[in-house]
Design an enzyme around this catalytic site. Structure first.
Site: not given
Ligand SMILES: [Zn+2]
Lengths: 493, 474
Positions: A80, A155, A179
């Protein structure tokens, strides 16, 4: 099945048997990126092919020398884009950091380097991890591999979509209020948020420090155990890091007979029809496997969502204050230093980030602190107590991961807080600091995946892994792969 | 109407730990700009603070030295505000649960002893430093995240003199406790003064103003005097005093308003989620206490009881940690505490005062001073010569041995030589010889003086006296 669609544990075994090379895996993943990146997206930065192949080459040399470092050695993965990678830009999907190249590595990345993993790229995300659909990315886009008209969830949408579409074998995401689990559920893969303090946060750009936790997104719970073994490590650079002895992959077993599973029926009732049916079927499955269902009644759902948004926004308002254009990132000059702050931050942050910063600033302001922030901390204590009480009665808590399956991208919500109220099942694990997983448990009539959430007691990662492992032994939802456009006809195994 | 001033001080002292308070960077002063920095003290994205255990030990030591209660449970908080020298846009400090609370310090000022209450001492990190250049403003982050303690006093001082004496006493205590080098020219000790006035006899306080960042005792004194005058004249003109933050401008000797209460910052303090609460066990606190360096009060007692120093000498030595350390170093090579105290307090102090110098600026070491005193003790030079040698040492930094031999100063202790000179003197002064022999004891003094004159003072007067008596009594 193509290499890029195989789970980590299987590829790892094939590397050990020398039936394939790390270069072949990397090549296939690169090929899939070529096929899927235009439609699914999922990356902000993809490393040079040369760099990726060199990294795979090194694994092959180690294997030839009988010195493979770990089960991750030679496996292509995505990070990420909120995890600092020295020399590789790290943006948090924000315009403010679009030119930011860290001078140091996040501890988790160091661990994966040492384990021999092959970094493919930096995955897309909601800006500063704020969002649940990955539609708040300022620098890239990510769609659901099962239907590219639909959102991937957020996310960690990029971390999820890249794995689900074979653009990475596994990835790391971060989970502040769901997330990791939410996009894993939307994309039909396995997502795992460890106990708070289990994985070092050093070098992970903070959203809400007391809630953030890094964890793996994988195609199989066995992959999860392998990755956790590499990243659950004490870090003296993170004051909140815990010392935990781990051997998750080794200790994985599917004997869950007699395990007590807590279920709050009202949570299941709150979901759409398909989700409800899938979750109820999963509960029956666990019963068949010898588990006992314990009725729970959490009466904290409403305060939980409020507490989550107050605490996370308060911490974010402070954590994101450093993005002021002074020492790194983009600067938009003004007449004086105040103007420069205003110009930089007004230009650089997207609307959702601004909304959270304002909310967080408000709840910490003198005169409002007691009514909001302090109250939220009290609610947090209450929720922790609720879980303590629940774990007297059961070994883990089962619920749906989301209320509904992935929805159409660009669907405008009436009010921003409607989106907040939609992720009501995941933040409780962050608020209480507990480990939680989302595993595939079915498909909706429209073909979109459905996720099942399991929450364990603190540091009981092994219990969750075993529960999920047993379930995946008995089901095949996790074995399904989305059809990728441009995919070749001649599938190999 | 007569007005009295009410003063409270906030004193910032930099701790003398080797590394910064939340990272491993060096705290050394004077490095090239932005060289003692790392991701943590630069506030890089993702970096996390780790509390320096030594800094905690030091603040506990400071708290114990200032008679504070040490908290078993405390925590670090974030103080949020934007400024280019603050890379995280928040300062890690302590809000409601500081390490130390409720202490006091006794000071001597205006001819009396006063007790100044200490509200709290908390730990925090320093900010970087802005450097203004013709090309623009630059930031040096070497100072960012240096460990600071803030010592907050009660509004217990009633004159600028008391405030200065209190500040000096704090400095002395911190030096004795070895927690800060207190170098004011390096900004290691800074004062904020809260000042208000009220009519004598009034029980309530007037509106206070805060003068920020005073970096010397002189500035502290001048700023308080100025602010007192300013507030009194405002009251006398019937104006209202506003709660304000002020800055002393040293070049214009004036006070400048920084901001008023209305636009005061809302710092939005909240517990730093990156740092765990700090739990100090009683055992840890006792351990720090047991390893405390000797504090001035304790030393004073020892000097009086064991060294037999006068109350005055003991007071002078312990009111100045550098002087005290120098004195104790002299004693290591010259174990005559009373004589050494006299030389340090009288002769050395006179030289320092004359040239307005500090002990730490002396060009010679304590062992040189000890060597000088040994030379006097052994009779090699006289006490009077010793004073001259000390002045030379002060001037040149040369060792006493070097000065003594270069000037041919050693006392003539060779008896044969002295006897020869004595014989000459006796021969040349028959009248005095006759006087002495006739019973006029005093005449010997004149004869001794003549021998001393002939030796240019290099003879030991006592030996001369003995030699002359023997010869006269023959
Ligand atoms: Zn540093």
């Amino acid at each position: 099945m193509r290499l890029c669609d195989m789970p980590l544990y299987q590829l790892s075994a094939m590397l050990d048997e020398k039936s394939i090379s790390a270069k072949e895996i990397a090549q296939d993943v690169m090929k899939r990126i070529g096929e899927a990146n235009a439609t699914v997206g999922g990356y902000i930065t993809i490393l040079d092919e040369k760099e990726i192949m060199e990294s795979a080459q090194k694994t092959d040399e180690r294997i030839a020398a009988g010195a493979r470092r770990s089960k991750i050695d030679g496996i292509p993965y995505a990070l990420k884009d909120n995890m600092c990678t020295k020399g590789i830009r790290t943006t948090c999907s924000s315009k403010l950091l679009e030119n930011f190249v860290p001078v140091y590595n996040a501890t988790v990345y160091e661990h994966l380097i040492n384990a021999g993993g092959v970094l493919v790229g930096k995955a897309d995300m909601d800006e500063f991890a704020m969002g649940s659909a990955n539609e708040n990315s300022a620098l890239s886009f990510t769609r659901n591999p099962w239907d590219t008209k639909k959102v991937a969830g957020g996310s960690s949408g990029g971390s999820s979509a890249t794995v689900a579409s074979g653009q990475a074998v596994f990835s790391l995401g971060s989970d502040t209020g769901g997330s990791i689990r939410l996009p894993a559920s939307f994309c039909g893969i396995t997502g795992f948020k460890p106990t708070y303090s289990a994985v070092p946060r050093y070098g992970v750009i903070a959203f809400a420090s007391s809630l953030d936790q890094v964890g793996p997104l994988t195609k199989d719970i066995r992959d999860t155990a392998i990755v956790l073994d590499e990243i659950v490590k004490y870090d003296d650079k993170d004051s909140t890091s815990a010392k935990i002895a781990t051997n998750y992959a080794q200790n994985l077993n599917n004997n869950i007979k007699g395990m007590r599973i807590g279920v709050d029926a009202s949570l299941v009732e709150a979901t759409d029809e398909d989700t409800k049916a899938a979750v109820l079927t999963a509960i029956e499955k666990f019963k068949e496997m010898g588990c006992k269902i314990v009725d729970l009644s959490f009466n904290h759902n409403e305060i939980m969502v409020a507490a989550y948004y107050i605490i996370s926004s308060a911490e974010a308002s402070s954590n994101l204050a450093r993005f002021d254009g002074m020492t790194y990132g983009v600067r938009r000059e003004g007449e004086n230093v105040i103007d420069t702050y205003v110009n930089t931050r007004s230009w650089g942050f997207g609307p959702e980030v601004k909304r959270r910063i304002m909310m967080g600033t408000f709840v910490l302001s003198s005169g409002y602190y007691d009514a909001y922030y302090k109250k939220a901390l009290q609610d947090r204590t209450l929720i922790k107590h609720n879980f303590d009480a629940a774990f007297e009665l059961c070994d883990c808590v089962l619920s749906p991961t989301t209320i509904f399956t992935a929805y159409d991208a660009g669907k405008k919500l009436e009010h921003p807080t409607d989106a907040y109220m939609s992720d009501v099942f995941t933040p409780m694990a962050n608020i209480a600091g507990l480990p939680a997983a989302s595993i595939p448990c079915g498909f909706a009539k429209n073909g979109m995946p459905i996720g099942l959430q399991l929450i364990g007691n603190s540091y009981q990662e092994q219990t969750l892994l075993n529960m999920a492992y047993a379930y995946q032994q008995e089901t095949d939802f996790h074995l399904q792969r989305p059809k990728m456009t441009g995919e070749g006809e001649k599938d190999e195994v | 109407m007569k007005y009295e001033v009410v003063i409270g001080l906030e004193i910032h002292a930099e701790l003398s730990t080797q590394s910064k308070v939340f990272c491993g960077c060096s705290t050394a002063f004077g490095a090239e700009p932005n060289t003692n920095v790392c991701p943590v003290c630069l506030g890089m994205p993702g970096a996390l603070p780790v509390l320096n255990k030594k800094a905690v030990e030091y603040i506990v030591r400071a708290g114990l030295a200032l008679n504070c209660e040490i908290a078993n449970y405390s925590k670090m908080d974030r103080k949020n505000y934007f400024y280019p020298d603050l890379p995280k846009a928040y300062q890690i400090s302590q809000f409601d649960l500081p390490f130390c609370k409720g202490g006091y310090l006794n000071i001597q000022a205006d001819g009396k002893e006063h007790t100044v209450g200490i509200t709290r001492i908390h730990l925090e990190e320093d900010a970087g430093k802005l450097v203004h250049t013709p090309g623009g403003t630059l930031v040096d982050y070497n100072r960012s995240s240096m460990p600071l303690i803030e010592i907050v006093s009660e509004p217990d001082m009633r004159s600028a003199k008391q405030a200065v004496e209190y500040a000096k006493a704090i400095r002395n205590i911190l030096l004795f406790a070895k927690v800060s080098n207190c170098k004011m020219q390096e900004g290691a000790l800074r004062f904020d003064a809260n000042v208000s006035v009220r009519p004598f006899g009034s029980k309530s306080y007037g509106t206070r103003t805060e003068i920020k960042n005073l970096s010397s005792f002189k500035m502290l004194q001048k700023a308080i005097d100025y602010e007192y005058q300013r507030q009194v004249s405002m009251i006398e003109k019937g104006e209202k005093i506003r709660q304000q933050t002020l800055r002393w401008n040293e070049s214009s000797n004036r006070i400048i308003a920084l901001r008023s209460k209305e636009d005061a910052h809302d710092y939005r303090y909240f517990p730093d989620p990156d740092l765990l609460p700090v739990i100090l066990s009683d055992a840890f606190i006792e351990d720090v206490r047991s390893k405390m360096p000797q504090m001035p009060e304790e030393k004073k007692k020892m000097y009086i009881e064991q060294f037999q120093l006068s109350e005055y000498d003991a007071e002078v030595l312990t009111a100045n940690s550098e002087l005290c350390a120098f004195y104790e170093e002299v004693l290591q090579d010259y174990n005559e505490p009373k004589i050494a105290a006299n030389w340090v307090n009288v002769e050395l102090m006179a030289l320092l005062n004359q040239s307005d110098m500090l002990v730490e600026e002396l060009p010679f070491a304590a062992c040189d001073m000890a060597q000088l005193l040994q030379n006097i003790q052994s009779g090699k030079i006289s006490g009077k010569m010793g004073k001259g040698v000390l002045a030379d040492m002060f001037e040149t930094g040369k060792s006493p041995e070097e000065i003594i031999s270069a000037k041919g100063l050693s006392q003539i202790s060779d008896t044969a030589e002295l006897e020869k000179i004595a014989d000459e003197v006796l021969a040349n002064n028959p009248a005095s010889v006759a006087d002495y022999r006739a019973g006029k004891e005093k005449a010997i003094g004149f004869l001794v003086g003549q021998v001393m004159k002939a030796t240019k003072g290099a003879a030991n007067p006592q030996s001369v006296n003995e030699i002359l008596r023997t010869k006269l009594n023959e």
